[in-house]
Design an enzyme around this catalytic site. Structure first.
Site, mmCIF file in Angstrom:
data_model
loop_
_atom_site.group_PDB
_atom_site.id
_atom_site.type_symbol
_atom_site.label_atom_id
_atom_site.label_comp_id
_atom_site.label_asym_id
_atom_site.label_seq_id
_atom_site.Cartn_x
_atom_site.Cartn_y
_atom_site.Cartn_z
ATOM 1 C CG ASP A 89 -1.977 -1.149 1.278
ATOM 2 O OD1 ASP A 89 -1.694 -2.049 0.432
ATOM 3 O OD2 ASP A 89 -3.066 -0.712 1.655
ATOM 4 C CE LYS A 153 -4.832 2.045 3.048
ATOM 5 N NZ LYS A 153 -3.790 1.254 3.539
ATOM 6 C CE LYS A 182 -6.687 -1.126 3.111
ATOM 7 N NZ LYS A 182 -5.512 -1.574 3.182
#
Length: 215
Positions: A89, A153, A182
């Site tokens: 991430d 995200k 996300k």
């Protein structure tokens, strides 16, 4: 719906101890969360416990500010992969996005995506919605999709706020079904988790996983 399989069980606090990391790993294994998300230092330790299970090992890259050079993000990603990570991430260069230097933002993402995908790893990209206008959220999401990442995200959890349903709606509208979305940061209850999923989130980054599944 198997809500547990939406959850990246997350512990990114800088003061997290080995004992606390191990507790998160145990909870993830017992409840079959999708992954355990930690800082890069802990990847090797976590992977050793999760290998062979249905729980992935995940870590953050360029975290939490995103203002590292691309070369450092790439090196960090390569080290995490060597240590056994399954999912990365990364944080975008937020300042370059807000300065309308979109090519620089995309190239930074693409460099990490290339490293990740070459090793068959999933790459998620944090855009830090708390610091962006609605228009910037849409643009950032489009750039992430164009860079061939696997997810866009919302948040690091270290800025002024976490995810909102509005953020997720904007992001989902921008990427449609091209990539996953996300939600992370500030999701503490089952109802909040379900609201994010209803808005289009396909993964949730949460530290309150046990409360969310009712344990």
């Amino acid at each position: 719906m198997k809500l547990n399989r939406y959850l990246d069980h997350t512990l990114l606090k800088p003061e997290a101890t080995e004992q606390q990391i191990d507790q998160v790993v145990r909870e993830a294994l017992e409840n079959h969360f999708y992954s355990v998300m930690v800082n890069p230092y802990w990847v090797k330790h976590v992977h050793a416990q999760l290998a062979g299970s249905d729980v992935a090992t995940a870590c953050v890259i360029g975290f939490p500010l995103g203002a590292n050079t691309t070369a450092i993000k790439v090196a960090e990603a390569k080290q995490a992969i060597a240590d056994g990570v399954d999912e990365l991430d990364m944080v975008i260069n937020i300042g370059e996005l807000k300065g309308d230097h979109y090519d620089a933002v995309q190239q930074d993402i693409e460099s990490v995506v290339t490293v990740g995908h070459t090793a068959d790893k999933v790459v998620k990209v944090i855009i830090e919605t708390a610091l962006l206008t609605d228009g910037e959220i849409v643009k950032a999401s489009e750039i992430v999709a164009d860079a061939h990442a696997d997810f866009v995200k919302t948040s690091t959890g270290f800025s002024t706020r976490g995810a909102s349903v509005h953020d997720i709606s904007l992001m989902k509208g921008a990427v449609q079904d091209r990539i996953g979305v996300k939600a992370s940061g500030g999701i503490h209850t089952r109802d909040e988790a379900l609201a994010m999923i209803d808005a289009g989130a396909t993964r949730l980054g949460v530290s309150a996983s046990m409360a969310i599944i009712g344990k």
